[in-house]
Design an enzyme around this catalytic site. Structure first.
Site, PDB file in Angstrom:
ATOM      1  N   GLY A   1     -85.632-139.388 133.010  1.00 16.37           N
ATOM      2  CA  GLY A   1     -84.179-139.392 132.889  1.00 16.37           C
ATOM      3  C   GLY A   1     -83.630-140.759 132.519  1.00 16.37           C
ATOM      4  N   SER A   2     -82.452-141.057 133.009  1.00 15.59           N
ATOM      5  CA  SER A   2     -81.727-142.257 132.569  1.00 15.59           C
ATOM      6  C   SER A   2     -82.399-143.571 132.936  1.00 15.59           C
ATOM      7  CB  SER A   2     -80.299-142.237 133.125  1.00 15.59           C
ATOM      8  OG  SER A   2     -79.552-141.202 132.535  1.00 15.59           O
ATOM      9  N   ALA A   3     -83.333-143.557 133.893  1.00 20.18           N
ATOM     10  CA  ALA A   3     -84.063-144.792 134.193  1.00 20.18           C
ATOM     11  C   ALA A   3     -84.822-145.270 132.959  1.00 20.18           C
ATOM     12  CB  ALA A   3     -85.025-144.574 135.358  1.00 20.18           C
TER      13      ALA A   3
ATOM     14  N   LYS B   1     -83.698-145.389 130.059  1.00 17.05           N
ATOM     15  CA  LYS B   1     -82.801-146.119 129.160  1.00 17.05           C
ATOM     16  C   LYS B   1     -83.087-147.615 129.184  1.00 17.05           C
ATOM     17  CE  LYS B   1     -79.154-142.633 129.465  1.00 17.05           C
ATOM     18  NZ  LYS B   1     -77.909-142.206 130.113  1.00 17.05           N
TER      19      LYS B   1
END
Length: 567
Positions: free
Chosen positions: A295-297, A299
């Protein structure tokens, strides 16, 4: 007549000569065997009349970095019988059945079995074994033994592993470093007569066992204990299926703690399971054995790649209407009405999907994939624990625009939690891909170091300048953005939140996480908290970030006091 007599005499002389030669040869052979081969044949004679029993060697201890024993040995005994030496079968059967609380029929079957030696029971408490030995029952043997013992029960069970009945490692460090920890068994040699009865006048000879080597690890008992407590607390509060916490040093890969709740008790590793699948699930360490969409980690990677390839700058202006369209796919932002105008810096703080899709598409499939490979994400981290899972990733030529868009914010591929920690470490530590590890040093029974484990880092993953910029940006995520609940008074914290759906999509099942590091300007500790399928609020910034904040709040002063930031 005279010729006949001469022939007879010649035959007698010839036969005498032959007999003399044979006798001389036999005498020479006898002298050779008695003088020159006496040791060999004496050993053979002893082997025929000696019965041997193993003395199990103590396994080497597993220590934390400060010398606390995480895996040791508990003295126990093995009770055996030798049929030919038993003089009163009924007394032996009754006594062993009563004291050992065993089924009489099973004991009787073994006592009456005609064999060289028959084991009745292993891992008998020494106090009980002493009672049996004090009775001096003919044919009953009480031999010292050792059982692996884990003084902290479930703590770090999936890292430490456990041993089987033969004292051999099964999972975790126990199997990875079995050759280091395993000792050399000794023997008890008993002289017997032709009927297999012990010759009491000869007594017993012993070949003493050699204890295994000690393994000192990078784990810290205090950090492991506190991380374990936090994981159990959030698992109960959120009624989650599981919680994983990894605490490591980003500049050299040392693992301070690795928790994967629920754990199991390595002193009783088979309890609570009714099938092999149950055991595999119970022993499985999700930190290294399972993959998930980060997920967004992730990014963190996309931002570092975009800045490295200069497809954007931190000050470039973007506009987020709440979604982005890629081919026939409408990809939403977590803020459905959009973030409006924002720079790339604020997009990182806001964890804005449309902006990350935009810069991911600018990178293109080839550069994204090549950078992914450069970070080592297509390889295993090389952590010294068994069963590490490999990344699940698209083939390079199968990455279309939609795949690239979703990959840019951490979906449509899978990595392990330890792989995420290693990737983030590369971004914030100056650009070096470290090898996460647990083993630090092996020493012999006298405490002398015999091996210091070395781990080679790969340099140049990102430039020092990009690394410094990423540290600044991720500190702002905590100070002013979505990671605000990870703030710790008096300390500079950086990090990134994540909330990802599990497959199939729209199942209502989420994985919430937060990866953080401190001090933000010179990271000496990194922590990842992953919460699997929490109930109620499931956003990583709301439920995982506070766990890391509480962890840092307690361990940062402790680490400074312990001076772990040296070296």
């Amino acid at each position: 007549m005279r010729d006949f007599g001469n022939k007879v005499r010649k035959k007698i002389i010839l036969l005498s000569a032959v007999f003399s030669l044979c006798l001389t040869g036999l005498a020479g052979r006898t002298i050779y065997l008695m003088v020159f081969e006496s040791a060999y044949y004496s050993k053979m004679a002893r082997d025929v009349h000696e019965r041997e029993r193993d003395i199990k060697a103590q396994r080497g201890e597993i220590l934390d970095r400060n010398g606390n024993v995480l895996a040791g040995n508990k003295p126990v005994c093995t009770i055996s019988v030798i049929h030919n030496q038993i003089t009163d079968e009924e007394k032996v059967i009754d006594t062993l059945t009563s004291i050992l609380k065993l089924d009489r029929e099973k004991v009787e079957k073994r006592v009456k079995k005609v064999s060289s030696i028959e084991r009745i029971m292993s891992n008998v408490d020494k106090e009980i074994a002493d009672k049996i030995e004090a009775l001096s029952l003919d044919g009953v043997k009480v031999d010292e033994d050792y059982k692996r013992y884990y003084p902290y029960g479930m703590l770090a069970s999936k890292v430490l592993g456990f041993t089987g009945s033969d004292n051999q490692g099964i999972i975790g460090l126990e199997v990875k470093y079995d050759d280091v920890l395993r000792g050399q068994n000794g023997k008890i040699l008993t002289t017997t007569d032709a009927k297999g009865r012990e010759v009491s006048s000869q007594g017993e000879r012993r070949v003493e066992p050699v204890k295994g080597n000690t393994l000192r690890t990078t784990l810290d008992l205090n950090i492991q204990s506190y991380a374990d407590t936090l994981a159990r607390g959030v698992m109960e509060a959120k009624q989650a299926e599981g919680v994983s916490i990894i605490v490591m040093r980003p500049d050299n890969g040392e693992i301070y703690a690795m928790v994967d709740i629920p754990e199991f008790d390595p002193n009783h590793p088979f309890e609570g399971a009714v099938s092999e699948n149950d055991l595999n699930a119970m022993w499985r360490n999700r930190c290294i054995n399972d993959t998930y969409e980060p997920g967004s980690a992730f990014k963190v990677f996309t931002a570092a790649a975009a800045l490295s390839h200069e497809v954007t700058t931190v000050s470039e202006a973007f506009h987020c209407p709440g979604y982005v369209v890629v081919e026939d796919r409408r990809i939403k932002c977590h803020k459905t009405n959009g973030h409006g105008s924002e720079t790339f810096e604020t997009a990182i703080m806001n964890s804005c999907n449309p902006v990350f899709v935009t810069v991911g598409l600018r990178l293109g499939p080839e550069r994204f994939y090549d950078t992914f490979q450069k970070f080592g994400l297509l390889e295993k981290t090389g952590i010294d624990l068994p069963g590490e899972a490999a990344t699940i990733m698209h083939k390079k030529d199968a990455i279309g625009q939609v795949e690239l868009a979703t990959m840019s914010f951490g979906q449509s591929f899978q990595i392990t939690p330890i792989q995420l920690c290693t990737m983030v470490s590369s971004v914030i530590n100056g650009g070096n891909r470290v090898v996460p590890h647990v083993a630090m040093e092996a020493s012999d029974v006298s405490g002398n170091s015999i091996l210091t484990y070395q781990y080679q880092a790969k340099k140049g993953i990102v430039s020092p300048e990009i690394s410094a910029e990423m540290r600044r940006l991720l500190e702002k995520v905590v100070a002013e953005g979505g990671g605000a609940k990870a703030q710790v008074a008096g300390f500079r914290i950086g990090g990134k939140t994540a909330t990802s759906q599990t497959l199939p999509r729209n199942s209502g099942r989420y994985i919430s996480s937060f990866v953080g590091f401190a001090p933000a300007d010179d990271p000496k500790v990194l922590a990842l908290c992953v919460i699997y399928t929490p109930k109620g609020i499931y956003y990583g910034g709301q439920i995982a970030a506070p766990v890391v904040a509480r962890l840092f709040e307690n361990i940062l002063p402790y680490l400074e006091r312990m001076n772990y930031n040296e070296g």
